[in-house]
Design a protein around this motif. Sequence first.
Motif, PDB file in Angstrom:
ATOM      1  N   ASP A  47      -8.580  -1.862  22.862  1.00 55.56           N
ATOM      2  CA  ASP A  47      -7.573  -2.857  22.480  1.00 55.56           C
ATOM      3  C   ASP A  47      -7.747  -3.270  21.022  1.00 55.56           C
ATOM      4  N   LEU A  48      -8.049  -2.285  20.168  1.00 57.19           N
ATOM      5  CA  LEU A  48      -8.177  -2.514  18.735  1.00 57.19           C
ATOM      6  C   LEU A  48      -7.232  -1.589  17.983  1.00 57.19           C
ATOM      7  N   ASP A  49      -6.670  -2.076  16.885  1.00 56.29           N
ATOM      8  CA  ASP A  49      -5.838  -1.273  16.002  1.00 56.29           C
ATOM      9  C   ASP A  49      -6.748  -0.755  14.879  1.00 56.29           C
ATOM     10  N   LEU A  50      -7.048   0.531  14.885  1.00 59.70           N
ATOM     11  CA  LEU A  50      -8.002   1.069  13.912  1.00 59.70           C
ATOM     12  C   LEU A  50      -7.473   1.045  12.486  1.00 59.70           C
ATOM     13  N   VAL A  51      -6.171   1.216  12.320  1.00 59.52           N
ATOM     14  CA  VAL A  51      -5.603   1.138  10.968  1.00 59.52           C
ATOM     15  C   VAL A  51      -5.718  -0.290  10.439  1.00 59.52           C
ATOM     16  N   GLU A  52      -5.473  -1.247  11.289  1.00 58.68           N
ATOM     17  CA  GLU A  52      -5.645  -2.652  10.897  1.00 58.68           C
ATOM     18  C   GLU A  52      -7.089  -2.913  10.480  1.00 58.68           C
ATOM     19  N   GLN A  53      -8.037  -2.362  11.235  1.00 61.70           N
ATOM     20  CA  GLN A  53      -9.453  -2.532  10.883  1.00 61.70           C
ATOM     21  C   GLN A  53      -9.767  -1.876   9.549  1.00 61.70           C
ATOM     22  N   GLN A  54      -9.191  -0.693   9.301  1.00 60.74           N
ATOM     23  CA  GLN A  54      -9.410  -0.016   8.017  1.00 60.74           C
ATOM     24  C   GLN A  54      -8.928  -0.876   6.852  1.00 60.74           C
ATOM     25  N   ILE A  55      -7.747  -1.438   7.003  1.00 61.06           N
ATOM     26  CA  ILE A  55      -7.170  -2.249   5.926  1.00 61.06           C
ATOM     27  C   ILE A  55      -7.991  -3.516   5.703  1.00 61.06           C
ATOM     28  N   LYS A  56      -8.400  -4.155   6.782  1.00 61.75           N
ATOM     29  CA  LYS A  56      -9.198  -5.378   6.649  1.00 61.75           C
ATOM     30  C   LYS A  56     -10.535  -5.095   5.968  1.00 61.75           C
ATOM     31  N   ILE A  57     -11.165  -3.990   6.346  1.00 60.79           N
ATOM     32  CA  ILE A  57     -12.442  -3.630   5.718  1.00 60.79           C
ATOM     33  C   ILE A  57     -12.235  -3.336   4.235  1.00 60.79           C
ATOM     34  N   LYS A 105       3.630   1.204  10.345  1.00 60.40           N
ATOM     35  CA  LYS A 105       3.942   0.232  11.396  1.00 60.40           C
ATOM     36  C   LYS A 105       2.882  -0.868  11.469  1.00 60.40           C
ATOM     37  N   THR A 106       1.620  -0.490  11.307  1.00 62.10           N
ATOM     38  CA  THR A 106       0.560  -1.502  11.295  1.00 62.10           C
ATOM     39  C   THR A 106       0.654  -2.361  10.044  1.00 62.10           C
ATOM     40  N   ALA A 107       0.916  -1.724   8.904  1.00 62.53           N
ATOM     41  CA  ALA A 107       1.038  -2.481   7.652  1.00 62.53           C
ATOM     42  C   ALA A 107       2.164  -3.502   7.763  1.00 62.53           C
ATOM     43  N   GLN A 108       3.288  -3.085   8.317  1.00 59.65           N
ATOM     44  CA  GLN A 108       4.419  -4.003   8.500  1.00 59.65           C
ATOM     45  C   GLN A 108       4.031  -5.180   9.383  1.00 59.65           C
ATOM     46  N   LYS A 109       3.283  -4.883  10.466  1.00 55.31           N
ATOM     47  CA  LYS A 109       2.810  -5.930  11.376  1.00 55.31           C
ATOM     48  C   LYS A 109       1.921  -6.936  10.645  1.00 55.31           C
ATOM     49  N   MET A 110       1.183  -6.432   9.636  1.00 52.48           N
ATOM     50  CA  MET A 110       0.275  -7.292   8.876  1.00 52.48           C
ATOM     51  C   MET A 110       0.962  -7.973   7.698  1.00 52.48           C
ATOM     52  N   GLY A 111       2.272  -7.726   7.526  1.00 55.59           N
ATOM     53  CA  GLY A 111       2.993  -8.338   6.418  1.00 55.59           C
ATOM     54  C   GLY A 111       2.777  -7.637   5.089  1.00 55.59           C
ATOM     55  N   ILE A 154       0.842  -1.202   0.000  1.00 53.25           N
ATOM     56  CA  ILE A 154       0.000   0.000   0.000  1.00 53.25           C
ATOM     57  C   ILE A 154       0.877   1.253   0.000  1.00 53.25           C
ATOM     58  N   LEU A 155       0.344   2.287  -0.602  1.00 50.78           N
ATOM     59  CA  LEU A 155       0.996   3.596  -0.607  1.00 50.78           C
ATOM     60  C   LEU A 155       0.311   4.477   0.425  1.00 50.78           C
ATOM     61  N   ILE A 156       1.082   5.180   1.221  1.00 52.11           N
ATOM     62  CA  ILE A 156       0.507   6.084   2.214  1.00 52.11           C
ATOM     63  C   ILE A 156       0.634   7.507   1.677  1.00 52.11           C
ATOM     64  N   ALA A 157      -0.493   8.106   1.334  1.00 57.13           N
ATOM     65  CA  ALA A 157      -0.513   9.434   0.712  1.00 57.13           C
ATOM     66  C   ALA A 157      -0.496  10.509   1.788  1.00 57.13           C
ATOM     67  N   LYS A 190      12.317   6.859   5.489  1.00 59.94           N
ATOM     68  CA  LYS A 190      13.325   5.834   5.791  1.00 59.94           C
ATOM     69  C   LYS A 190      12.697   4.514   6.238  1.00 59.94           C
ATOM     70  N   PHE A 191      11.521   4.591   6.859  1.00 60.65           N
ATOM     71  CA  PHE A 191      10.878   3.384   7.383  1.00 60.65           C
ATOM     72  C   PHE A 191      10.231   2.557   6.264  1.00 60.65           C
ATOM     73  N   ALA A 192       9.731   3.214   5.229  1.00 61.05           N
ATOM     74  CA  ALA A 192       8.990   2.532   4.162  1.00 61.05           C
ATOM     75  C   ALA A 192       9.889   1.607   3.352  1.00 61.05           C
ATOM     76  N   ASP A 193       9.277   0.634   2.678  1.00 62.27           N
ATOM     77  CA  ASP A 193      10.018  -0.273   1.808  1.00 62.27           C
ATOM     78  C   ASP A 193      10.463   0.429   0.532  1.00 62.27           C
ATOM     79  N   GLU A 194       9.641   1.385   0.083  1.00 63.29           N
ATOM     80  CA  GLU A 194       9.974   2.181  -1.102  1.00 63.29           C
ATOM     81  C   GLU A 194       9.514   3.617  -0.854  1.00 63.29           C
ATOM     82  N   ALA A 195      10.109   4.551  -1.599  1.00 58.64           N
ATOM     83  CA  ALA A 195       9.716   5.950  -1.449  1.00 58.64           C
ATOM     84  C   ALA A 195       9.770   6.652  -2.800  1.00 58.64           C
ATOM     85  N   VAL A 196       8.810   7.530  -3.025  1.00 61.43           N
ATOM     86  CA  VAL A 196       8.708   8.235  -4.297  1.00 61.43           C
ATOM     87  C   VAL A 196       8.636   9.737  -4.040  1.00 61.43           C
ATOM     88  N   LEU A 197       9.513  10.490  -4.708  1.00 58.40           N
ATOM     89  CA  LEU A 197       9.501  11.944  -4.591  1.00 58.40           C
ATOM     90  C   LEU A 197       8.328  12.512  -5.390  1.00 58.40           C
TER      91      LEU A 197
END
Length: 490
Positions: free
Chosen positions: A304-314, A18-24, A4-7, A42-49
């Motif tokens: 005790d829920l990760d809302l970003v994880e829920q967003q991605i799953k939905i 960090k949540t995406a990484q946790k989810m593989g 996924i790309l984070i805009a 620096k944290f991302a797997d790829e980066a685009v200017l």
Amino acid sequence: MKKILIANRGEIALRIMKTAQKMGIKTVAVYSDVDRNAPHVKFADEAVLLGKAPSSESYLVMDKIIEAAKETGAQGIHPGYGFLSENAEFAKMVTDNGITFIGPKPHAIEVMGNKLAAKEAVKDYSIPMVPGIEEAITDIELAKKIAKKIGFPILIKASAGGGGKGMRVVESIQDLPEQMERAISEAVAAFGDGSVFIEKYVTSPRHIEIQVLADTFGNVVHLFERECSVQRRHQKVVEEAPSSVLTPEIRKAMGEAAIKVAKACDYVGAGTVEFLLDADKNFYFLEMNTRLQVEHPVTELITDLDLVEQQIKIARGELLEFTQDQLSIKGHALEVRVYAEDPLDNFLPSIGTLSTYIKPEGSGVRVDDGFEQGMPIPIYYDPMLSKLITYGKNRAEAIQLMIKAIDNYKIEGVSTTLPFGKFVCEHEAFQTGNFDTHFVKDYYNPEHLIKEFAMEKEIAAEVGLKLYLDNLKGVKVPRNASSNWKKNRN
């Protein structure tokens, strides 16, 4: 969805990654030239200017973001908050290009992005609304008639507004023409839309919002409330969950109303329904934010829920894994937004470099940030450095943890709102829960912090003097005394 790309940028981009990484899931960062060495890049797997520093040449350029997603093979785009997160055109462009938009449908964004359209959408659902006119106006004479009918004070609000822009409280009919012209002018400048509407101004209001989650199968749940009443310039600075004033009955009623609002626009994903609560505990629908909120961590901690994880799953088409009956509140969470602003100078932005940046640590302490020591603070974007969050078994514990965490948060090079956050947490009105959205106006004065700083300097001086005097009393070796060791070593 494998990539996924984070805009977005800063703390929210890093938090999503960090949540995406946790989810593989692999991540793609986008950045402007001044953010080239930012932690999220620096944290991302790829980066685009994307382009130059101004957001109009980088983070707001929809075509460049879509192209970056295609080039890197990203199957989804998460917009975070701010920038393009509530732009229906962008959401449609993403889906039209065969990419999954990790957020609601364009229709929901469009409807809820306009306060008048939102009121129209929910009017058949028996949801309480603040008395006022439910159509945009620019005619001052008509505005006077409406104001006389609903009674002063009134609130003029930009229909397409947010963040306090295009908003004016009017106390008398004499002030109405000037304040309305100002509201319209500000709305045009901020949103390109000068339409405004008028509603009764709720005195002593509390700002309560309800977090909702909705999947693509028609299931909608609420994750209880957040209290967001401590604000400056109509923008939140301290948030907590749950609210200290809601009874179980009011909480249930507000939660059910929020679910109705979500269903009214066929909502999908994570969203927030905002309400005003008056002194008599009556609540009124305010608006819906069709994105992840800045203050979402406090909800995560009490559920005790990760809302970003829920967003991605939905977004991947998955069914919600829980029902409303399975959700409950555990403990209490508090969030202080740490801005590079000077609380001694009307919260004006503070520009500089983070010469010292040491985060607090420990059980019950969380810091969501996107900066490191030595980094400059760009003038082009929102001045928020981080979010400091604490969690305790009850409200008192969360507050005390926050005070300690603020003391242990060392930032030098720019002024920050940390001293203001401590002032709030230590104030009797906040500690007792007896406050509303007028907290800053009623209780805060820069003189309070100036006196506190002066007292701290005085104490430091006294401690320094005592240490010096104690040192003088110690045994001293004369500076020119001869040494027997020296004499006899040969």
